[in-house]
Enzyme design. Structure first.
Site, PDB file in Angstrom:
ATOM      1  N   ARG A  66      -7.766  -0.877  -7.117  1.00  0.00           N
ATOM      2  CA  ARG A  66      -8.437   0.414  -6.484  1.00  0.00           C
ATOM      3  C   ARG A  66      -7.348   1.608  -6.829  1.00  0.00           C
ATOM      4  NH1 ARG A  66     -12.645   0.933  -4.227  1.00  0.00           N
ATOM      5  NH2 ARG A  66     -12.328   3.088  -3.383  1.00  0.00           N
ATOM      6  N   VAL A  73     -14.084   0.648  10.512  1.00  0.00           N
ATOM      7  CA  VAL A  73     -13.768   1.543   9.123  1.00  0.00           C
ATOM      8  C   VAL A  73     -14.471   0.968   7.816  1.00  0.00           C
ATOM      9  CG1 VAL A  73     -11.819   1.799   7.597  1.00  0.00           C
ATOM     10  CG2 VAL A  73     -11.231   1.584  10.186  1.00  0.00           C
ATOM     11  N   CYS A 107     -11.071  -5.073  -2.994  1.00  0.00           N
ATOM     12  CA  CYS A 107     -11.658  -6.026  -2.090  1.00  0.00           C
ATOM     13  C   CYS A 107     -13.108  -5.752  -1.636  1.00  0.00           C
ATOM     14  CB  CYS A 107     -11.014  -6.477  -0.708  1.00  0.00           C
ATOM     15  SG  CYS A 107      -9.257  -7.358  -0.925  1.00  0.00           S
ATOM     16  N   ASN A 155       0.692  -1.183   0.097  1.00  0.00           N
ATOM     17  CA  ASN A 155       0.069   0.037  -0.004  1.00  0.00           C
ATOM     18  C   ASN A 155       0.849   1.327   0.060  1.00  0.00           C
ATOM     19  OD1 ASN A 155      -2.335  -1.711  -0.136  1.00  0.00           O
ATOM     20  ND2 ASN A 155      -2.586  -1.506   2.113  1.00  0.00           N
TER      21      ASN A 155
END
Ligand code: EPZ
Length: 453
Positions: free
Chosen positions: A111, A347, A135, A38
């Site tokens: 993404r 989240v 996901c 990430n």
């Protein structure tokens, strides 16, 4: 389908999607964790902003990196392997617009394409971003991203199969307040503001270590970014940025995953490259559950402690809280802890789907769709929250299962490794999207499994 023994050299074959696991054996040994999935993918996008080539080091060889590499290449960026092992050289000199079909064909389940907006608008004055993958852990909206881009002066045109953006008058500094410290939206603002005309003030920013590492990358390129207290970031736009040379910080999510694997299988795993500072919150929880760890300069050894695992209460949060990506492997360990644990996911709105398979294995897990709605919150919360209540210890038995998403899938595998009996896990390709050389690492740690498809 022929069975390949765990000594087979083709375990890392990207077409592998189903393995048969014989549980009950502790994982012992070392795993080398590379750069963070990430961060590396975002740093690759940042190379578009430079007028000279960039070098990114310690890049994990995972599908998410390949997706970004091919997206950059369809936009004319040359991406070649660097001299150093696991490094990439990214040269944006030939950057150009790309056709929708090419972009769509290479976007995959990622993404990351949404982060191309700012750099492409600066470079080409236009961008087309196909509908995003990623996901299935919630509805994954991008409203914060699009609001921010409009704030910078971009014209955003939602189309049936994606988003077309243009910036006829260029992009200017903006004052942006994020309703929630979104990692992606913060990255969107950083990647757009650094070359915008004027100053950008970002309030309510995400401050994960991967964000700070991206700020480091941009500063190396010549960006002026100041990080103030209380999630405020100021960015002074500059005319030109040059390429960077950067070694990505380690992958915290992978380090945490292997730490939980040691806990679940009652093994001992040395995670080379893991660092204490970025894992402080996790290490506290790991110790409370009954784990033990040794920290050295080049990594952390994780094992189960002397006593039985203990139940804990954990709430996921933005950094410096307990990351949402860490609750899945932890929950597998909590099925073996004495007592009743609660994990409150704040989240994402649908991140406990993986527990269905654990319940079929024998775990006692109840997921409450409406989470605990506390009055006071440090950070504004989304209305949808969920809580999982885990009672243990319960023996796990092997079953057949299909991987639902990246982190949930990893958790299925470590549950199968701890279970009595044999499990057949399908969807390994989804796990290899985010865990480099996943099957080779399992083999190195002594896992007993065969590739069956
Ligand atoms: C990043 O996703 C990570 N992915 C996720 O890791 C991680 O779980 C997440 O940050 C939180 O830390 C990558 O970096 C590629 P967000 P991102 O924007 O940026 C809502 C993994 O396993 N939101 O911080 O998509 C959103 O729906 C992955 O490696 C909006 O409402 O996460 C979510 O509820 C899984 N509108 C919350 O904010 C927006 O425009 C946090 O999302 C954007 C986000």
């Amino acid at each position: 389908m022929t069975l390949l023994g765990t000594t087979g050299t083709t375990l890392q074959n990207p077409s592998v999607d189903t393995i048969e696991i014989r549980g009950g054996r502790p994982l012992r040994g070392q795993v080398d964790v590379r750069g963070a999935k990430n961060l590396a993918t975002k740093a690759m996008v940042a190379s578009l902003l430079g007028s000279t080539p960039s070098t990114l080091r310690d890049v994990p060889s995972i599908r998410d990196v390949e997706v970004v590499r091919s997206l950059l290449e369809v936009h004319g960026v040359s991406v070649t392997d660097g001299e150093e092992e696991a490094s990439l050289v990214l040269d944006p000199a030939g950057a150009e617009s790309a056709g929708f079909e090419e972009i769509d064909a290479h976007s995959g389940s990622s993404r990351i394409p949404i982060l191309f907006c700012g750099p492409l608008l600066h470079l080409l004055g236009q961008a087309f971003i196909p509908d995003l993958g990623g996901c299935r852990i919630g509805d994954r909206p991008i409203d914060f991203h699009l609001d921010a881009l409009r704030n910078f002066g971009a014209v955003v045109d939602k189309q049936p199969n994606g988003i077309r953006l243009s910036a006829p008058d260029g992009l200017h500094g903006a004052s942006i307040e994020l309703p929630y410290p979104s990692v992606g939206a913060t990255e969107q603002v950083l990647l757009t503001a650094v070359r915008a005309k004027g100053v950008t003030e970002l309030r309510g920013a995400a401050i994960e270590p991967e964000i700070m590492d991206l700020i480091g990358v941009l500063q190396k390129m010549g960006a002026i970014i100041s990080y103030e207290p209380n999630r405020v970031i100021f960015i002074e736009g500059v005319e030109e940025l040059t390429g960077y040379d950067h070694r990505s910080l380690f992958d915290r999510n992978e380090a945490v995953s292997w730490a939980c694997a040691a806990l679940v299988t009652d093994g001992e795993i040395f995670v080379k490259g893991a660092r204490q500072y970025e894992l402080l919150t996790f290490l506290n929880v790991f110790r409370k559950v009954g784990g033990d760890f040794d920290i050295t300069d080049d990594g952390i050894t994780f094992r189960r402690g002397e006593n039985p695992l203990k139940a804990v209460m954990v709430e996921t949060d933005v950094h410096p809280g307990f990351m949402t990506d860490w609750q899945q492997p932890l929950i597998v360990a909590l099925t073996q802890a004495e007592g009743t644990s609660v994990v409150h996911e704040t989240v994402y709105e649908n991140r406990f789907g993986f527990t269905d398979a654990l319940v079929r294995m024998g775990a006692d897990i109840v997921v409450h769709k409406d989470g605990i709605d506390a009055a006071e919150r440090r950070v504004a919360r989304r209305p949808l929250e969920q809580a999982a209540v885990i009672s243990g210890p319960t023996p796990l038995k092997g079953i057949d299962m299909v991987v639902p998403d990246l982190r949930g899938g990893y958790s299925h595998v470590i549950a199968a490794l701890a279970a009595q009996g044999t499990s057949r896990v399908t969807g390994i390709k989804l796990i290899s999207r985010g865990y480099e050389k996943f099957l080779d690492k399992l083999t190195a740690l002594g896992a007993d499994f065969d590739v069956v498809g």
